[in-house]
Design an enzyme around this catalytic site. Structure first.
Site, PDB file in Angstrom:
ATOM      1  N   THR A   1      40.735  45.362 -28.735  1.00 55.38           N
ATOM      2  CA  THR A   1      39.959  46.259 -27.777  1.00 55.38           C
ATOM      3  C   THR A   1      40.674  47.713 -26.970  1.00 55.38           C
ATOM      4  OG1 THR A   1      40.799  44.750 -26.219  1.00 55.38           O
ATOM      5  CG2 THR A   1      38.719  44.401 -26.938  1.00 55.38           C
TER       6      THR A   1
ATOM      7  N   HIS B   1      44.064  38.821 -21.634  1.00 56.78           N
ATOM      8  CA  HIS B   1      44.029  39.097 -23.201  1.00 56.78           C
ATOM      9  C   HIS B   1      43.482  38.617 -24.272  1.00 56.78           C
ATOM     10  CE1 HIS B   1      47.766  40.622 -21.303  1.00 56.78           C
ATOM     11  NE2 HIS B   1      47.584  42.027 -21.837  1.00 56.78           N
TER      12      HIS B   1
ATOM     13  N   CYS C   1      40.546  48.714 -15.220  1.00 57.77           N
ATOM     14  CA  CYS C   1      39.256  48.840 -15.629  1.00 57.77           C
ATOM     15  C   CYS C   1      38.080  47.446 -15.288  1.00 57.77           C
ATOM     16  CB  CYS C   1      39.490  48.726 -17.498  1.00 57.77           C
ATOM     17  SG  CYS C   1      40.556  47.125 -16.996  1.00 57.77           S
TER      18      CYS C   1
ATOM     19  N   SER D   1      52.138  47.279 -22.837  1.00 58.01           N
ATOM     20  CA  SER D   1      50.641  47.540 -22.510  1.00 58.01           C
ATOM     21  C   SER D   1      50.524  47.939 -24.107  1.00 58.01           C
ATOM     22  CB  SER D   1      50.585  49.008 -21.532  1.00 58.01           C
ATOM     23  OG  SER D   1      49.362  49.007 -21.401  1.00 58.01           O
ATOM     24  N   SER D   2      49.190  48.205 -24.662  1.00 53.55           N
ATOM     25  CA  SER D   2      49.107  48.461 -25.583  1.00 53.55           C
ATOM     26  C   SER D   2      48.260  49.727 -25.729  1.00 53.55           C
ATOM     27  CB  SER D   2      47.808  47.580 -26.729  1.00 53.55           C
ATOM     28  OG  SER D   2      47.508  48.444 -27.847  1.00 53.55           O
TER      29      SER D   2
ATOM     30  N   GLU E   1      46.386  39.637 -27.445  1.00 51.22           N
ATOM     31  CA  GLU E   1      44.832  39.692 -28.318  1.00 51.22           C
ATOM     32  C   GLU E   1      44.616  39.044 -29.072  1.00 51.22           C
ATOM     33  OE1 GLU E   1      41.198  42.875 -27.614  1.00 51.22           O
ATOM     34  OE2 GLU E   1      42.923  42.968 -26.375  1.00 51.22           O
TER      35      GLU E   1
ATOM     36  N   CYS F   1      39.503  38.887 -20.677  1.00 59.14           N
ATOM     37  CA  CYS F   1      38.566  39.889 -19.976  1.00 59.14           C
ATOM     38  C   CYS F   1      36.904  39.421 -21.225  1.00 59.14           C
ATOM     39  CB  CYS F   1      38.292  41.477 -20.977  1.00 59.14           C
ATOM     40  SG  CYS F   1      38.221  42.759 -20.899  1.00 59.14           S
TER      41      CYS F   1
END
Length: 315
Positions: free
Chosen positions: A171, A80, A18, A229-230, A132, A102
């Site tokens: 997020t 994060h 992303c 990785s969520s 995060e 981000c």
């Protein structure tokens, strides 16, 4: 004539990197060019071993905390986000730091700050221990925020002044699970303040909708991504919920348990937001060694989001 079985691979689009991940990786790469090696990075820049190993080979040094960073070298904060105490500590040591958080995570931070300034107590929907979540909770004084992980948490929450509640979210959550939690909070606390815009980021949203499309058309799905990785783990959950029970998370082609794919004729492939496309290509090549492969891509939308680099690296 080949004696390989036929396999139709259905690729989800969007998948993989992303804009926030692209930006974070570029920050490390450009910092190495500008400052020279070593450049220190607090925590994994993104949750992907292949990416981290490549940057380490280029001269990045990954550390758990700032006290492992020597004086006089630049340090980068991961995508994060970090608690406010981290840049404050860097400034007290006169370390030059670059913030690779981000921008969509930073948006959540600012939203939490606005609610706090309005006298609200904030409910953070997210997963305990995720970087995060730690970073978001660290934007405000202790006790300003309560973590809500499950529907049960939302049902059992007791708060003495419900008119002073607001919520924000991590997020990278499951859209469907989060919607259920929000529904409970709004039913129980009708005056709760909501984010101005959806907190779950566009990339998480798009990848979950795209994996739903391929789950309808395939017998198994491989999600490329890291175990921590969520957003990658959520893709597996979404695919299973859509009826594709043979959905698994793999880091690389070598991690595939081919016995679980015996007898299938269609395979979906997607990748979490921190998994590079080269790993998708690696899996396709591994499939070609075992099957006669045809490839179809199902596109939900084309992404064209970009984020600016920190001012120190802007050129």
């Amino acid at each position: 004539m080949s004696d390989k079985a036929e396999l139709r691979i259905v690729l989800a689009n969007p998948r993989g990197f992303c804009a926030g991940v692209d930006r974070a990786i570029e920050i490390v790469e450009k910092a190495l060019v500008k400052y020279g090696a070593p450049v220190y990075v607090r925590h994994e820049i993104v949750h992907n071993k292949f990416v981290v190993d490549r940057l380490r080979d280029m001269g990045a040094v990954f550390v758990d905390e700032l006290d492992a960073v020597p004086d006089g070298v630049p340090v980068i904060f991961s995508a994060h986000g970090v608690p406010k105490s981290v840049p404050e500590a860097a400034e007290s040591r006169k370390l030059e730091y670059l913030d690779a958080t981000c921008p969509l995570v930073s948006k959540v931070h600012r939203g939490a700050e606005r609610h706090h300034a309005d006298g609200k107590h904030i409910l953070l929907i997210g997963h305990a221990g995720h970087p995060e979540v730690i970073g978001t909770m660290g934007q405000l004084p202790p006790g300003s925020m309560t973590l809500i992980e499950t529907e049960e948490d939302a049902e059992n929450l007791e708060y003495h002044t419900p008119e002073n509640l607001a919520f924000v979210t991590q997020t990278t959550l499951s859209l469907d699970d989060t919607a259920k939690i929000i529904e409970i909070l709004q039913r129980r606390f009708p005056s709760i303040s909501v984010p101005k815009k959806e907190d779950i980021c566009y990339a998480t949203t798009n990848r979950q909708h795209a994996v739903k499309l391929i789950a309808e058309k395939t017998e198994a799905i491989l999600v490329l991504g890291a175990p921590n990785s969520s957003n990658s783990n959520r893709l597996v959950e979404v695919a299973k919920r859509e009826g594709c029970d043979k959905s698994v998370l793999v880091e690389r082609a070598k991690d595939i348990d081919w016995s679980t794919l015996e007898g299938i004729s269609s395979l979906g492939i997607t990748a979490g937001a921190s998994a590079p496309e080269v790993l998708v290509e690696e899996v396709i090549d591994a499939c070609r060694e075992r099957y006669n492969v045809t490839i179809e891509t199902i596109t939900l939308t084309d992404e064209n989001v970009t984020f600016k680099l920190p001012r120190q690296l802007a050129s």
